[in-house]
Design an enzyme around this catalytic site. Structure first.
Site, PDB file in Angstrom:
ATOM      1  N   SER A   1      47.483  68.223 -85.042  1.00 15.88           N
ATOM      2  CA  SER A   1      48.934  67.995 -85.139  1.00 15.88           C
ATOM      3  C   SER A   1      49.433  66.996 -84.097  1.00 15.88           C
ATOM      4  CB  SER A   1      49.681  69.320 -84.966  1.00 15.88           C
ATOM      5  OG  SER A   1      49.349  69.889 -83.710  1.00 15.88           O
ATOM      6  N   TYR A   2      48.550  66.463 -83.234  1.00 16.95           N
ATOM      7  CA  TYR A   2      49.001  65.509 -82.214  1.00 16.95           C
ATOM      8  C   TYR A   2      49.154  64.124 -82.836  1.00 16.95           C
ATOM      9  CZ  TYR A   2      47.928  68.942 -78.497  1.00 16.95           C
ATOM     10  OH  TYR A   2      47.878  70.038 -77.685  1.00 16.95           O
ATOM     11  N   GLY A   3      50.386  63.644 -82.805  1.00 18.58           N
ATOM     12  CA  GLY A   3      50.722  62.381 -83.461  1.00 18.58           C
ATOM     13  C   GLY A   3      51.627  62.710 -84.635  1.00 18.58           C
TER      14      GLY A   3
ATOM     15  N   LYS B   1      42.204  71.332 -82.190  1.00 18.62           N
ATOM     16  CA  LYS B   1      42.912  72.560 -82.582  1.00 18.62           C
ATOM     17  C   LYS B   1      43.483  72.381 -83.987  1.00 18.62           C
ATOM     18  CE  LYS B   1      45.574  72.269 -78.754  1.00 18.62           C
ATOM     19  NZ  LYS B   1      44.962  71.191 -77.940  1.00 18.62           N
TER      20      LYS B   1
END
Ligand SMILES: NC(=O)c1ccc[n+]([C@@H]2O[C@H](COP(=O)([O-])OP(=O)(O)OC[C@H]3O[C@@H](n4cnc5c(N)ncnc54)[C@H](OP(=O)(O)O)[C@@H]3O)[C@@H](O)[C@H]2O)c1
Length: 286
Positions: A25-27, A61
């Site tokens: 989910s990063y970005g 994750k």
């Protein structure tokens, strides 16, 4: 910016840092998944030796999005991460958070998802994030019954986040042989010493910092005292406290030395004097 990140990545690997934590989910928006994509590119283009490159471990994750309702959807998420990273196997595949607080029926799909990605060899080890002590014991038992060892538990843990829940979690991790990985070891920057009540960062952190920083004088003074004595920066001392607690292993200048037991006590008693600690991640279970 990406070039700068790549240089920092190269510097870190050359100095023996080999665990990199990211998330699917990063970005956000059109940069969705960009953190994994960049990490994969940095590994491929790393200018050092093959041995150094091979030593790199990626921990990612998987978000417990409401539409990921079956174990198969978590396996699919894992395969998408592998594609973005362009690697064969993820070092540690972690659940980003538990749904036990708000969608308990989804929780078993998360657990079975971890089992499936481990059994398929898509991940070398499995871990969790934002699980409190009770929920950690439950998932540990479930995974064990399925023959899957639980390797790590990632939570907010720092001199500003060492309350009863975090210490209980640390004790459970120690007793079950699970590695606790601390995130936000600098309290989002408050433990770097560079911010004060009159010098706040831009953006949403300012709201939180305004509440907590005014009570941090004793802790920041202690950190500065130890930092001056050891010729380290305040940030390096704050991270070294996490290392001494067995919950972190990086950030160059924080490596290769240890706080004395007296220094640890001095910092903890100053932290206990802080009237307000960090707000716990709302996703962390009991
Ligand atoms: N599992 C989860 O749910 C979860 C949640 C949050 C974070 N994390 C993980 O934890 C990692 C780190 O945590 P974090 O970014 O939340 O917080 P953090 O490490 O506590 O604080 C980061 C901030 O500290 C400042 N800083 C960092 N190094 C510094 C140095 N050497 N000197 C001075 N200031 C320094 C920077 O502030 P400025 O930007 O103001 O310069 C930076 O933005 C993230 O990369 C993420 O992977 C995981």
């Amino acid at each position: 910016m990406d070039r700068e990140l790549q240089e920092i990545f190269n510097l870190a690997v050359r100095n023996g840092v080999n665990l990199f934590d990211t998330a699917d989910s990063y970005g956000t928006g059109r940069l969705n998944g960009q953190s994994e994509r960049l990490l994969g590119k940095f590994i491929r283009e790393f200018p050092g030796s093959k041995a150094e490159r091979d030593s790199i471990v990626i921990a990612t994750k998987f978000a417990a999005y409401p539409w990921r309702l079956t174990s198969g959807q978590f396996v699919k998420a894992c395969k998408s991460s592998l594609e973005r990273l362009e690697i064969e196997q993820i070092g540690i595949g972690q659940l980003h958070w538990s749904t036990a607080n708000y969608a308990p029926l989804q929780e078993l799909a998360l657990w079975d998802g971890l089992v499936a990605m481990y059994e398929k060899g898509l991940v070398r080890a499995v871990g969790v994030s934002n699980y409190g002590a009770n929920q950690l014991v439950k998932i540990y038992g479930y995974l064990k019954s399925r023959g899957v060892p639980l390797c790590s538990a990632q939570v907010q843990f720092s001199l500003l986040s060492m309350g009863k829940d975090q210490l209980e979690l640390k004790a459970v991790c120690d007793s079950l042989g699970i590695r606790l990985i601390s995130y936000s070891p600098l309290g989002l920057g408050m433990l770097s010493g560079k911010y004060t009540a009159s010098k706040l960062p831009p953006g949403p952190r300012a709201l939180l910092f305004r509440q907590i920083l005014p009570g941090l004088d004793p802790l920041l003074s202690s950190l500065r005292r130890v930092a001056d004595r050891r010729r380290k920066t305040v940030s390096q001392v704050a991270i070294n406290w996490c290392i001494c607690k067995g919950t972190a292993e990086e950030n160059l200048g924080a490596l290769g030395w240890r706080l004395t037991p007296d220094e640890i006590l001095e910092l903890e008693s100053a932290a206990d004097d802080s009237p307000r600690q960090m707000i716990q991640n709302i996703f962390q279970t009991r």
